[in-house]
Motif scaffolding. Structure first.
Motif, PDB file in Angstrom:
ATOM      1  N   GLN A 146       0.755  -0.961  -0.214  1.00 40.22           N
ATOM      2  CA  GLN A 146      -0.088  -0.036  -0.036  1.00 40.22           C
ATOM      3  C   GLN A 146       1.245   1.438  -0.370  1.00 40.22           C
ATOM      4  OE1 GLN A 146      -2.420   0.521   3.045  1.00 40.22           O
ATOM      5  NE2 GLN A 146      -4.615   2.037   2.000  1.00 40.22           N
ATOM      6  N   SER A 147       1.962   1.023   0.034  1.00 36.66           N
ATOM      7  CA  SER A 147       2.964   2.535   0.560  1.00 36.66           C
ATOM      8  C   SER A 147       4.182   2.051   0.595  1.00 36.66           C
ATOM      9  CB  SER A 147       2.429   3.104   2.263  1.00 36.66           C
ATOM     10  OG  SER A 147       2.964   2.343   3.096  1.00 36.66           O
ATOM     11  N   LYS A 148       4.182   1.117  -0.249  1.00 34.08           N
ATOM     12  CA  LYS A 148       5.931   0.653  -0.477  1.00 34.08           C
ATOM     13  C   LYS A 148       6.395   0.488  -2.683  1.00 34.08           C
ATOM     14  CE  LYS A 148       8.295  -2.154   1.821  1.00 34.08           C
ATOM     15  NZ  LYS A 148       8.629  -3.417   2.498  1.00 34.08           N
ATOM     16  N   ALA A 149       7.070   0.535  -2.676  1.00 37.35           N
ATOM     17  CA  ALA A 149       6.968   0.244  -4.229  1.00 37.35           C
ATOM     18  C   ALA A 149       8.172  -0.871  -4.312  1.00 37.35           C
ATOM     19  CB  ALA A 149       7.401   1.213  -4.777  1.00 37.35           C
ATOM     20  N   ALA A 150       8.514  -1.761  -4.904  1.00 36.29           N
ATOM     21  CA  ALA A 150       9.708  -2.672  -4.995  1.00 36.29           C
ATOM     22  C   ALA A 150       9.952  -3.543  -6.635  1.00 36.29           C
ATOM     23  CB  ALA A 150       9.521  -3.807  -3.790  1.00 36.29           C
ATOM     24  N   VAL A 151      11.123  -3.852  -6.741  1.00 37.14           N
ATOM     25  CA  VAL A 151      11.074  -4.815  -8.072  1.00 37.14           C
ATOM     26  C   VAL A 151      11.930  -6.184  -7.416  1.00 37.14           C
ATOM     27  CG1 VAL A 151      11.762  -2.801  -9.618  1.00 37.14           C
ATOM     28  CG2 VAL A 151      14.066  -3.798  -8.085  1.00 37.14           C
ATOM     29  N   ARG A 152      11.654  -6.793  -7.941  1.00 39.16           N
ATOM     30  CA  ARG A 152      12.217  -8.356  -7.635  1.00 39.16           C
ATOM     31  C   ARG A 152      12.540  -9.076  -8.876  1.00 39.16           C
ATOM     32  NH1 ARG A 152       7.540 -11.985  -5.312  1.00 39.16           N
ATOM     33  NH2 ARG A 152       9.164 -12.269  -3.429  1.00 39.16           N
ATOM     34  N   LEU A 153      14.304 -10.023  -7.760  1.00 31.82           N
ATOM     35  CA  LEU A 153      15.847 -10.046  -8.851  1.00 31.82           C
ATOM     36  C   LEU A 153      15.251 -11.633  -8.840  1.00 31.82           C
ATOM     37  CD1 LEU A 153      17.236  -8.477 -10.348  1.00 31.82           C
ATOM     38  CD2 LEU A 153      18.545  -8.971  -8.610  1.00 31.82           C
ATOM     39  N   HIS A 154      14.610 -12.332 -10.316  1.00 34.45           N
ATOM     40  CA  HIS A 154      14.519 -13.717 -10.209  1.00 34.45           C
ATOM     41  C   HIS A 154      15.445 -14.220 -10.312  1.00 34.45           C
ATOM     42  CE1 HIS A 154       9.647 -12.976  -9.242  1.00 34.45           C
ATOM     43  NE2 HIS A 154      10.286 -11.994 -10.024  1.00 34.45           N
ATOM     44  N   THR A 155      16.174 -15.277  -9.694  1.00 37.20           N
ATOM     45  CA  THR A 155      17.737 -15.567 -10.724  1.00 37.20           C
ATOM     46  C   THR A 155      17.763 -17.312 -10.890  1.00 37.20           C
ATOM     47  OG1 THR A 155      18.242 -13.606 -10.064  1.00 37.20           O
ATOM     48  CG2 THR A 155      20.360 -14.933 -10.013  1.00 37.20           C
ATOM     49  N   LEU A 156      18.396 -17.843 -11.456  1.00 30.51           N
ATOM     50  CA  LEU A 156      18.239 -19.003 -11.799  1.00 30.51           C
ATOM     51  C   LEU A 156      20.285 -19.234 -11.823  1.00 30.51           C
ATOM     52  CD1 LEU A 156      17.795 -22.133 -11.616  1.00 30.51           C
ATOM     53  CD2 LEU A 156      18.099 -21.126 -14.740  1.00 30.51           C
ATOM     54  N   LYS A 304      24.411  -7.193  -3.162  1.00 29.03           N
ATOM     55  CA  LYS A 304      23.475  -6.185  -3.147  1.00 29.03           C
ATOM     56  C   LYS A 304      24.243  -5.172  -1.572  1.00 29.03           C
ATOM     57  CE  LYS A 304      19.440  -7.553  -1.920  1.00 29.03           C
ATOM     58  NZ  LYS A 304      17.721  -7.496  -1.103  1.00 29.03           N
ATOM     59  N   GLN A 305      25.176  -5.573  -1.432  1.00 28.13           N
ATOM     60  CA  GLN A 305      26.728  -5.152  -0.169  1.00 28.13           C
ATOM     61  C   GLN A 305      27.851  -4.348  -1.558  1.00 28.13           C
ATOM     62  OE1 GLN A 305      28.287  -8.032   2.212  1.00 28.13           O
ATOM     63  NE2 GLN A 305      26.052  -8.096   4.239  1.00 28.13           N
ATOM     64  N   HIS A 306      27.925  -5.189  -2.614  1.00 31.12           N
ATOM     65  CA  HIS A 306      29.217  -4.699  -3.000  1.00 31.12           C
ATOM     66  C   HIS A 306      28.960  -4.145  -4.625  1.00 31.12           C
ATOM     67  CE1 HIS A 306      31.773  -7.171   0.109  1.00 31.12           C
ATOM     68  NE2 HIS A 306      30.956  -7.532  -0.266  1.00 31.12           N
ATOM     69  N   LEU A 307      27.633  -4.264  -5.304  1.00 29.24           N
ATOM     70  CA  LEU A 307      27.331  -3.637  -6.710  1.00 29.24           C
ATOM     71  C   LEU A 307      25.908  -2.519  -5.530  1.00 29.24           C
ATOM     72  CD1 LEU A 307      27.636  -6.630  -8.536  1.00 29.24           C
ATOM     73  CD2 LEU A 307      29.206  -5.217  -8.376  1.00 29.24           C
ATOM     74  N   ARG A 308      26.149  -1.702  -6.814  1.00 28.38           N
ATOM     75  CA  ARG A 308      25.245  -0.858  -6.596  1.00 28.38           C
ATOM     76  C   ARG A 308      23.613  -0.760  -7.072  1.00 28.38           C
ATOM     77  NH1 ARG A 308      27.281  -0.079  -3.625  1.00 28.38           N
ATOM     78  NH2 ARG A 308      29.127   1.532  -2.857  1.00 28.38           N
ATOM     79  N   ILE A 309      22.433  -1.912  -6.150  1.00 30.37           N
ATOM     80  CA  ILE A 309      21.850  -1.847  -7.248  1.00 30.37           C
ATOM     81  C   ILE A 309      20.419  -1.854  -6.235  1.00 30.37           C
ATOM     82  CG2 ILE A 309      22.381  -3.931  -8.829  1.00 30.37           C
ATOM     83  CD1 ILE A 309      21.459  -6.098  -6.675  1.00 30.37           C
ATOM     84  N   LYS A 310      20.821  -0.805  -4.984  1.00 32.94           N
ATOM     85  CA  LYS A 310      19.838  -0.668  -3.936  1.00 32.94           C
ATOM     86  C   LYS A 310      19.603   0.766  -3.874  1.00 32.94           C
ATOM     87  CE  LYS A 310      20.363  -2.645   0.066  1.00 32.94           C
ATOM     88  NZ  LYS A 310      20.359  -2.817   2.016  1.00 32.94           N
ATOM     89  N   ALA A 311      20.840   1.256  -4.048  1.00 32.66           N
ATOM     90  CA  ALA A 311      20.443   3.275  -4.708  1.00 32.66           C
ATOM     91  C   ALA A 311      20.762   3.116  -5.999  1.00 32.66           C
ATOM     92  CB  ALA A 311      20.967   3.612  -3.988  1.00 32.66           C
ATOM     93  N   CYS A 322      17.790  -1.409 -16.667  1.00 29.10           N
ATOM     94  CA  CYS A 322      20.050  -0.931 -17.797  1.00 29.10           C
ATOM     95  C   CYS A 322      20.795  -1.019 -16.102  1.00 29.10           C
ATOM     96  CB  CYS A 322      20.243   0.401 -18.054  1.00 29.10           C
ATOM     97  SG  CYS A 322      19.471   0.967 -19.415  1.00 29.10           S
ATOM     98  N   GLN A 323      20.679   0.006 -14.830  1.00 29.70           N
ATOM     99  CA  GLN A 323      21.574  -0.151 -13.748  1.00 29.70           C
ATOM    100  C   GLN A 323      21.975  -1.747 -12.908  1.00 29.70           C
ATOM    101  OE1 GLN A 323      21.186   2.850 -11.243  1.00 29.70           O
ATOM    102  NE2 GLN A 323      22.083   2.078  -9.010  1.00 29.70           N
ATOM    103  N   ILE A 324      20.577  -2.375 -13.350  1.00 30.99           N
ATOM    104  CA  ILE A 324      20.936  -3.556 -12.122  1.00 30.99           C
ATOM    105  C   ILE A 324      21.879  -4.532 -14.359  1.00 30.99           C
ATOM    106  CG2 ILE A 324      19.148  -5.811 -11.936  1.00 30.99           C
ATOM    107  CD1 ILE A 324      17.423  -3.733 -10.846  1.00 30.99           C
ATOM    108  N   TRP A 325      21.103  -4.130 -14.778  1.00 35.64           N
ATOM    109  CA  TRP A 325      21.520  -5.093 -16.217  1.00 35.64           C
ATOM    110  C   TRP A 325      23.436  -5.475 -15.817  1.00 35.64           C
ATOM    111  CZ3 TRP A 325      20.217  -9.937 -17.135  1.00 35.64           C
ATOM    112  CH2 TRP A 325      19.020 -10.280 -17.251  1.00 35.64           C
TER     113      TRP A 325
END
Length: 388
Positions: A146-156, A304-311, A322-325
């Motif tokens: 209701q008050s949040k947004a998110a993206v999900r990273l589905h990984t094999l 999440k700790q060592h790459l820039r995919i949270k900010a 683009c940033q995630i890929w």
């Protein structure tokens, strides 16, 4: 006088640039582009990943401070914050997704013989999903709660080398079980999953494709035991059974027999129930395969700790993808460099070293090779010895 290439340029030498240019042409990525090319965009974003930049302003400030070295980095245009922001928002993210897949193909061929903790010759994948929380007012295209947004990273994740072979980026509302519809099962391969992917009809696709799966069973699963196999209870195994599903819908969605293994973890004293369609491997090996699934959790924690995919540097869906890929491409590129140079250092150590040496001209192998130092030889020959 030639003093050698910059460290950043040496790392980027391992990129298949001919493949990158072919992908850019496929998606018309440089249509109406005058100066700031897709390669310039990729190199700037990869520089941000390798040096832990926090914003577009950081990228601009750092690269403009080294303006005379940009050509030697491979960047042919002046780096401006607005230009980079526009490129992230407009350039098709599929360019970098396809390029990441080509790097993944290279990395998998290098790590094909890498051990992963289980003596098994077949390919083993771990499938899982992680959620990256966002602000709903800034990212309205990715509603989650209701008050949040998110993206999900589905990984094999290929457990040999921890190389991600399939990644799907979705909004926060897409349930992880739907990702099974997008997977093409590989015959003979093992897919290790958690209970979130439990669906009889979708699991039956793996059976029809001659693939194997290992998954946690649900507590309310209805089944009838057909046969019990002997187990060594000293190893934590409680039972190894061949079962048939019962109930109204389950037998129609998965009509074939399944193997049910009950295991009590000695460390946590927790009882786990596994389902698999493989009847040949020892029961203990099946439990070890599921234990190796934890590597995908460590992969998520690492990136999440060592790459820039949270900010994120942009707020549009295209900029986020683009940033995630590009972050995934950077991770895989470092893994390729580690294997090609036969480095003993971990990916974390390599990233930390690279983050401080991007503009140096030391040969890459010399820079990243760990040299053994003998602490006993630190005393100088001419040092005054006060005590015998």
């Amino acid at each position: 006088m030639y003093a050698g290439k910059l460290v950043f340029a040496q790392v980027m030498e391992h990129l298949p640039l001919h493949t990158f240019r072919r992908i850019v042409t496929r998606y018309a990525g440089e249509r109406k582009v005058k100066s700031f090319s897709c390669l310039d965009q990729f190199l700037c974003m990869a520089f941000a990943q390798l040096t832990f930049r926090e914003s577009l302003r950081d990228i601009e400030a750092c690269l403009r401070a080294q303006q005379s070295k940009l050509y030697h980095l491979g960047i042919r245009s002046t780096v401006a914050r607005n230009t980079l922001a526009n490129a992230n928002a407009v350039r098709d993210w599929r360019i970098y997704a396809d390029f990441a897949q080509s790097l993944i193909g290279i990395a998998r061929s290098l790590y094909v013989d890498e051990p992963f903790g289980v003596d098994l010759q077949d390919t083993v994948y771990a499938l899982d999903t992680t959620t990256i929380d966002l602000c709903l007012s800034v990212f309205p295209w990715a509603p989650f709660q209701q008050s949040k947004a998110a993206v999900r990273l589905h990984t094999l994740l290929d457990l040999r080398g921890n190389i991600p072979t399939f990644i799907h980026i979705s909004g926060g509302k897409l349930h992880e079980v739907n990702i099974l519809d997008q997977l093409v099962p590989e015959p003979g391969a093992f897919y290790v999953m958690d209970r979130g992917f439990f669906d009889y009809a979708r699991l039956y696709r793996f059976e029809q494709a001659s693939s194997f799966f290992v998954i946690r069973a649900k507590t309310r699963m209805q089944a009838q035991r057909r046969y019990s196999h002997r187990v060594d209870r000293t190893t934590g195994l409680l039972c190894d059974q061949t079962i048939c599903l019962t109930g109204n819908y389950a037998p129609r969605r998965y009509p074939d027999p399944l193997r049910r293994i009950r295991f009590k973890d000695p460390a946590t004293t927790k009882t786990l129930i596994f389902l698999t369609n493989n009847f040949t491997l020892p029961a203990r090996t099946i439990t070890e395969l599921y234990r190796c699934r934890w590597q995908v959790e460590l992969f998520f924690k690492w990136i999440k700790q060592h790459l820039r995919i949270k900010a994120f540097f942009g707020t549009s869906e295209n900029a986020v993808k683009c940033q995630i890929w590009i972050a995934v491409s950077t991770y895989v590129l470092v893994a390729i460099v580690k294997k090609r140079l036969q480095l003993s250092a971990s990916l974390y150590q390599i990233l930390q070293i690279l983050s401080l040496t991007m503009f140096e001209r030391t040969p890459l192998h010399q820079l990243l090779t760990q040299t053994a130092t003998d602490e006993n030889n630190t005393v100088l020959d001419k040092q005054l010895i006060l005590f015998e």
